[in-house]
Motif scaffolding. Sequence first.
Motif, PDB file in Angstrom:
ATOM      1  N   LYS A  58      45.083  37.356  36.390  1.00  9.35           N
ATOM      2  CA  LYS A  58      44.041  36.496  36.946  1.00  9.35           C
ATOM      3  C   LYS A  58      42.696  36.780  36.291  1.00  9.35           C
ATOM      4  O   LYS A  58      41.975  35.854  35.884  1.00  9.35           O
ATOM      5  CB  LYS A  58      43.955  36.706  38.474  1.00  9.35           C
ATOM      6  CG  LYS A  58      45.290  36.489  39.164  1.00  9.35           C
ATOM      7  CD  LYS A  58      45.201  36.629  40.667  1.00  9.35           C
ATOM      8  CE  LYS A  58      44.780  37.987  41.179  1.00  9.35           C
ATOM      9  NZ  LYS A  58      45.657  39.126  40.838  1.00  9.35           N
ATOM     10  N   SER A  59      42.367  38.065  36.174  1.00 12.89           N
ATOM     11  CA  SER A  59      41.100  38.402  35.518  1.00 12.89           C
ATOM     12  C   SER A  59      41.109  37.986  34.056  1.00 12.89           C
ATOM     13  O   SER A  59      40.102  37.509  33.515  1.00 12.89           O
ATOM     14  CB  SER A  59      40.824  39.906  35.627  1.00 12.89           C
ATOM     15  OG  SER A  59      40.695  40.299  36.971  1.00 12.89           O
ATOM     16  N   VAL A  60      42.272  38.147  33.419  1.00 12.10           N
ATOM     17  CA  VAL A  60      42.384  37.750  32.016  1.00 12.10           C
ATOM     18  C   VAL A  60      42.127  36.247  31.863  1.00 12.10           C
ATOM     19  O   VAL A  60      41.458  35.813  30.925  1.00 12.10           O
ATOM     20  CB  VAL A  60      43.773  38.138  31.458  1.00 12.10           C
ATOM     21  CG1 VAL A  60      44.026  37.506  30.107  1.00 12.10           C
ATOM     22  CG2 VAL A  60      43.899  39.654  31.371  1.00 12.10           C
ATOM     23  N   PHE A 102      31.750  39.810  38.743  1.00 10.23           N
ATOM     24  CA  PHE A 102      32.852  40.619  38.226  1.00 10.23           C
ATOM     25  C   PHE A 102      33.534  41.380  39.355  1.00 10.23           C
ATOM     26  O   PHE A 102      32.922  41.698  40.373  1.00 10.23           O
ATOM     27  CB  PHE A 102      32.346  41.596  37.171  1.00 10.23           C
ATOM     28  CG  PHE A 102      32.138  40.958  35.839  1.00 10.23           C
ATOM     29  CD1 PHE A 102      33.118  41.001  34.871  1.00 10.23           C
ATOM     30  CD2 PHE A 102      30.962  40.266  35.567  1.00 10.23           C
ATOM     31  CE1 PHE A 102      32.929  40.393  33.645  1.00 10.23           C
ATOM     32  CE2 PHE A 102      30.769  39.656  34.348  1.00 10.23           C
ATOM     33  CZ  PHE A 102      31.753  39.722  33.385  1.00 10.23           C
ATOM     34  N   GLN A 103      34.811  41.684  39.108  1.00 12.03           N
ATOM     35  CA  GLN A 103      35.602  42.415  40.095  1.00 12.03           C
ATOM     36  C   GLN A 103      34.904  43.724  40.470  1.00 12.03           C
ATOM     37  O   GLN A 103      34.852  44.103  41.624  1.00 12.03           O
ATOM     38  CB  GLN A 103      36.987  42.694  39.492  1.00 12.03           C
ATOM     39  CG  GLN A 103      37.983  43.237  40.480  1.00 12.03           C
ATOM     40  CD  GLN A 103      39.417  43.141  39.956  1.00 12.03           C
ATOM     41  OE1 GLN A 103      39.674  42.597  38.887  1.00 12.03           O
ATOM     42  NE2 GLN A 103      40.339  43.676  40.710  1.00 12.03           N
ATOM     43  N   SER A 104      34.335  44.397  39.462  1.00 12.25           N
ATOM     44  CA  SER A 104      33.670  45.677  39.721  1.00 12.25           C
ATOM     45  C   SER A 104      32.155  45.505  39.828  1.00 12.25           C
ATOM     46  O   SER A 104      31.420  46.462  39.690  1.00 12.25           O
ATOM     47  CB  SER A 104      33.988  46.631  38.582  1.00 12.25           C
ATOM     48  OG  SER A 104      33.593  46.041  37.358  1.00 12.25           O
ATOM     49  N   PHE A 180      34.314  33.863  40.759  1.00 14.05           N
ATOM     50  CA  PHE A 180      34.274  35.044  41.615  1.00 14.05           C
ATOM     51  C   PHE A 180      35.583  35.803  41.433  1.00 14.05           C
ATOM     52  O   PHE A 180      36.644  35.301  41.794  1.00 14.05           O
ATOM     53  CB  PHE A 180      34.135  34.647  43.089  1.00 14.05           C
ATOM     54  CG  PHE A 180      32.941  33.775  43.364  1.00 14.05           C
ATOM     55  CD1 PHE A 180      31.686  34.336  43.540  1.00 14.05           C
ATOM     56  CD2 PHE A 180      33.075  32.400  43.458  1.00 14.05           C
ATOM     57  CE1 PHE A 180      30.589  33.528  43.790  1.00 14.05           C
ATOM     58  CE2 PHE A 180      31.980  31.592  43.706  1.00 14.05           C
ATOM     59  CZ  PHE A 180      30.734  32.155  43.873  1.00 14.05           C
ATOM     60  N   ASP A 181      35.492  36.999  40.876  1.00 17.20           N
ATOM     61  CA  ASP A 181      36.700  37.800  40.683  1.00 17.20           C
ATOM     62  C   ASP A 181      36.829  38.777  41.838  1.00 17.20           C
ATOM     63  O   ASP A 181      36.094  39.753  41.915  1.00 17.20           O
ATOM     64  CB  ASP A 181      36.640  38.533  39.339  1.00 17.20           C
ATOM     65  CG  ASP A 181      37.995  39.115  38.951  1.00 17.20           C
ATOM     66  OD1 ASP A 181      38.898  39.151  39.809  1.00 17.20           O
ATOM     67  OD2 ASP A 181      38.142  39.536  37.785  1.00 17.20           O
ATOM     68  N   GLU A 182      37.742  38.505  42.737  1.00 15.11           N
ATOM     69  CA  GLU A 182      37.982  39.321  43.916  1.00 15.11           C
ATOM     70  C   GLU A 182      36.694  39.703  44.636  1.00 15.11           C
ATOM     71  O   GLU A 182      36.328  40.874  44.685  1.00 15.11           O
ATOM     72  CB  GLU A 182      38.753  40.585  43.515  1.00 15.11           C
ATOM     73  CG  GLU A 182      39.906  40.228  42.607  1.00 15.11           C
ATOM     74  CD  GLU A 182      41.154  41.039  42.855  1.00 15.11           C
ATOM     75  OE1 GLU A 182      41.101  41.932  43.710  1.00 15.11           O
ATOM     76  OE2 GLU A 182      42.154  40.738  42.211  1.00 15.11           O
ATOM     77  N   PRO A 183      36.025  38.697  45.196  1.00 12.32           N
ATOM     78  CA  PRO A 183      34.711  38.971  45.804  1.00 12.32           C
ATOM     79  C   PRO A 183      34.785  39.872  47.022  1.00 12.32           C
ATOM     80  O   PRO A 183      33.787  40.524  47.346  1.00 12.32           O
ATOM     81  CB  PRO A 183      34.200  37.576  46.179  1.00 12.32           C
ATOM     82  CG  PRO A 183      35.414  36.720  46.249  1.00 12.32           C
ATOM     83  CD  PRO A 183      36.386  37.279  45.263  1.00 12.32           C
TER      84      PRO A 183
HETATM   85 MG   LIG Z   1      41.632  41.394  38.321  1.00 10.51          MG
END
Ligand SMILES: [Mg+2]
Lengths: 273, 262
Positions: A58-60, A102-104, A180-183
């Motif tokens: 998903k992030s990719v 970003f996720q982080s 939104f990556d895993e907000p």
């Molecule tokens: Mg991810």
Amino acid sequence: MSPDPRAPAPRAPGGTTPKIRIRGLKKAFGSNVVLDGVDLEIAPGESLVVIGGSGTGKSVLLKCILGLLTPEAGSIQVDGEETVGLSEREMDRVRRKFGMLFQSAALFDSLPVWENVAFGLIQAKEMKRAEARKLADRRLADVGLEPRVGELYPAELSGGMRKRVGLARAIATSPEIIFFDEPTTGLDPIMGHIIDKLIVKLTSKLGATGLSITHDMASARRISTRMAMLYKGRIVWNGPTAEIDRSGNPYVEQFIHGTDEGPIDIPLQDHFA
Amino acid sequence: MAEPVVPVIQPLGRAFLAFLAVTGRLVMFASQALSHCFRPPFFGRLIVRQMIEIGYYSLPVVGLTAIFTGMVLALQSYTGFARFSAESAIPNVVVVSITRELGPVLASLMVAGRIGAAMAAEIGTMRVTEQIDALVTLATNPFKYLVAPRLIAGVVTLPMLVLVADIIGIFGGYLVSIYKLGFNPDTYIKNTLDFLIFQDVFSGLVKAAVFGFIITLMGCYHGYNSKGGAQGVGQATTNAVVSASILILSFNYIITELFFAR
Ligand SMILES: [Mg+2]
Ligand SMILES: Nc1ncnc2c1ncn2[C@@H]1O[C@H](COP(=O)(O)OP(=O)(O)OP(=O)(O)O)[C@@H](O)[C@H]1O
């Protein structure tokens, strides 16, 4: 149902150009094939959530759209413009349409919070620092942070605050498309709820198109108008959020119920049997 | 009989190919970074911040290195030259060795340890925590924003730092000569000035600029390409310092050859 057999996506309302249109996207790292022909369309103004297990790419997928990773094959169109193969300079122009959480969080730890939020305004939009500062404070207020927080450095923030600063930074330039990556991952349920509400409120305030990633189903239901499920490098289901519970798709059903019985196989060896 | 040769040739060939690949990547990185050094916009604020970091904060380390080097130089040449009653050559030895070689090389090696490592760690951390991705997403080129200001600051600041090191090093030689070896201060200073040649100082400063480029390039390159979390960043830091040190020593020879070999 769409007539295109490779894209079961319902067409964008009114048949307008989709904001983002992905066809046959492939990305592998060495022998690890992550995306294996992803087809996806996102209509202007809608909020799509991509669900899928950990490590399904998903992030990719987001990074390919942003041009942070180069896909091996396939096409990505933003507002009808092909972005695969654009030069860095041209891609920078396209990137100004995007905001990303970003996720982080990925906050710049050498800069105070307000400069993090104002970064896109100062660098990409060449706004004066004093002016950008005022706007940053307003964005911080939008995500429920006091102006005092603007003076702090990212290392001094809690996880929830970092997510909110990341959110403020993603929306600061009033982008047309926000990722939104895993907000809500790693937040307590109440904070997760607050972030979800902010996402819905801010994207509709900006009239932006949203693409989010999550494996938190509760959050996905709250922020999406449509959902798509990524499995083994492909979109296996795609439909309005209201229909997610009667998708009739075994992958989706297994995922939303979180059972270990179904077509999704997670290879585990049981050494305790 | 070709067979016994193969086990030797194969690893050699492989190492050579790997070397070529690394060199190619490095040259591409450097040329991309350089092209951004000469194209606007320039980040004046970032350049100044790096100059302070590289120049001002390295002063104590470089000053201490220089003064002890000058002192030991005077002491050692005295024990040698006294046997031939050639003590008067000490100011000459100190001035020439400090300005030509020891000033630029030792100062740069110290800065490589301090700055090269810090840059690799900072940029490496930005890489593995997705801050560089965030930078790109905010339509800011990382070469322009991170690499170019550091390269510019390195090339500009190192000569200044080496000039300071030259002065402090020569002063160290002076201290030992006057207070320990009993030289006459006026004669010593006069001799020092007689032997102070523009070309020596200039070649040292050219070296410093090249070394400044090498240090910052290695720090940025290894940081930018680091992967795999904290361990990867640690590896990048080590690589930055080791490769910068080796390149400094080898380029020192090359530049010396260019300046002084007839
Ligand atoms: Mg991810
Ligand atoms: N830069 C990279 N280099 C090599 N492999 C990578 C890289 N980035 C991702 N991968 C691989 O791609 C796959 C998908 O990673 P990705 O981060 O997209 O997962 P994800 O779906 O976002 O998972 P999660 O929900 O846990 O964040 C993983 O197998 C990962 O090992």
